[in-house]
Scaffold this motif. Structure first.
Motif, PDB file in Angstrom:
ATOM      1  N   LYS A 134     -13.125   2.421   3.683  1.00 46.33           N
ATOM      2  CA  LYS A 134     -13.314   2.479   2.241  1.00 46.33           C
ATOM      3  C   LYS A 134     -14.614   3.197   1.906  1.00 46.33           C
ATOM      4  CE  LYS A 134     -10.781  -1.732   0.974  1.00 46.33           C
ATOM      5  NZ  LYS A 134     -10.891  -3.080   0.352  1.00 46.33           N
TER       6      LYS A 134
ATOM      7  N   LYS B 183     -11.106   9.319   6.282  1.00 46.87           N
ATOM      8  CA  LYS B 183     -11.086   7.964   5.732  1.00 46.87           C
ATOM      9  C   LYS B 183      -9.700   7.341   5.866  1.00 46.87           C
ATOM     10  CE  LYS B 183     -13.206   7.091   1.852  1.00 46.87           C
ATOM     11  NZ  LYS B 183     -13.646   7.208   0.447  1.00 46.87           N
TER      12      LYS B 183
ATOM     13  N   ILE C 252      -6.436  -2.384   4.545  1.00 48.62           N
ATOM     14  CA  ILE C 252      -5.759  -1.129   4.253  1.00 48.62           C
ATOM     15  C   ILE C 252      -4.684  -0.907   5.306  1.00 48.62           C
ATOM     16  CG2 ILE C 252      -6.001   1.378   4.086  1.00 48.62           C
ATOM     17  CD1 ILE C 252      -8.840   0.975   3.133  1.00 48.62           C
TER      18      ILE C 252
ATOM     19  N   THR D 213     -10.345  -3.934   6.624  1.00 47.09           N
ATOM     20  CA  THR D 213     -10.573  -3.537   5.233  1.00 47.09           C
ATOM     21  C   THR D 213      -9.336  -3.743   4.365  1.00 47.09           C
ATOM     22  OG1 THR D 213     -10.025  -1.262   5.866  1.00 47.09           O
ATOM     23  CG2 THR D 213     -12.361  -1.848   5.802  1.00 47.09           C
TER      24      THR D 213
END
Length: 313
Positions: free
Chosen positions: A236, A230, A137, A135
């Motif tokens: 996300k 999360k 991140i 993702t």
């Protein structure tokens, strides 16, 4: 479009294509195909099929009743048993992968690409960094526990000094490491290997994704909120994280206790049944009531008055 001799991408074209594919693929695959079509057509043809309401409605209708198949989850007790009882000469690399994978809710590709340069070994912890994920991140997490740190350092000490890459996980067999990095398919079998050691039923249901699901489930079971969950998993989507909260056994027990508590509070009021009105005058006066108002029942009565004097102090 070539087969049907269509020249323009319209809602009916996309709908017909997905309807045809729905005869042979599952609902989850349809959503994946729709996502790929949406990105490709937008770039190549400058058409945004996300604005086609009939297509979205069709996909949602096909998704009704569909239950996605998910990897099985290990319990904390099962993980601890594997780490403590499995033979280091055979399972040392798998133990280290389990420890790191569980601490960081790692995907199999994240374990595959994990670099020793991104692991900072402190005296009492490991600081691990995942710079890029599925993702996109960046995540950081910590590995603690003296036994876990000893296993990691033991595995790292067996790493050949002439290893030409920085990948953390290299093949391990009979107490020795080689320079060959561990592939993604080996981490795909991580859950299977653990389940086989523990003699769990249906070990094939434990996949490389089991470690990530196990980490999130244990986090939720121990009271982790959705925001921290999360961050922990790098999700996300709130819906994905909420699934772990909703399925948390601890959360279900907490809800049950709340309901039971309310039920118990309601039951603590004893019910008094007063005699019928024939035993009283028309105006029924109750001289005093305690601090807690006890419910009472009056039956076989009509056209009467009850006067209540309540001390608000």
């Amino acid at each position: 479009m070539d087969m049907k001799k269509c020249k323009t991408i319209t809602e009916d074209v996309i709908l017909a294509y997905l309807a045809q594919k729905s005869e042979t693929v599952k609902s989850s695959t349809l959503w994946s195909m729709y996502s790929m079509l949406k990105s490709t057509i937008l770039v190549k043809k400058n058409v945004n099929i996300a604005t086609f309401p009939k297509v979205i409605a069709f996909l949602k209708r096909k998704n009704v009743g569909y239950k996605a198949k998910k990897s099985e989850v290990f319990s904390s007790e099962q993980i601890n048993k594997f780490i403590r009882e499995a033979d280091n000469e055979t399972y040392l690399m798998l133990k280290v992968a389990t420890i790191i994978g569980l601490a960081g809710a790692c995907r199999r590709e994240e374990l595959t690409k994990m670099s020793i340069d991104l692991i900072n070994d402190k005296e009492d912890m490991l600081l691990v960094k995942i710079p890029d994920s599925k993702t996109h991140i960046e995540r950081n997490f910590v590995v603690i526990g003296q036994e876990n740190l000893l296993l990691y350092r033991q595995y790292l000490s067996l790493r050949p000094s002439h290893t030409p890459h920085n990948r953390l996980f290299v093949n391990y067999k009979k107490g020795k490491c080689s320079i060959q990095p561990v592939g993604i398919h080996s981490f795909g079998n991580l859950g299977l290997r653990i389940a086989e050691f523990l003699n769990l039923p249906n070990p094939k249901n434990y996949t490389g994704h089991s470690m990530r699901r196990t980490s999130a489930t244990i986090f939720a079971d121990n009271g982790g909120n959705i925001t921290n969950l999360k961050r922990h998993g790098g999700w996300k989507s709130t819906n994905v994280a909420e699934g772990y909260i909703d399925n948390s056994l601890t959360n279900k027990i907490k809800i049950a206790k709340t309901i039971q508590k309310l039920s118990d509070e309601n039951n603590q009021y004893e019910t008094e049944t007063l005699p019928s009105c024939s035993d009283y005058k028309r105006h029924l006066n109750i001289p005093s009531i305690s601090n807690k108002l006890n419910p009472f029942n009056i039956s076989n009565c009509s056209n009467f008055t009850i006067n209540l004097n309540i001390n608000k102090n």
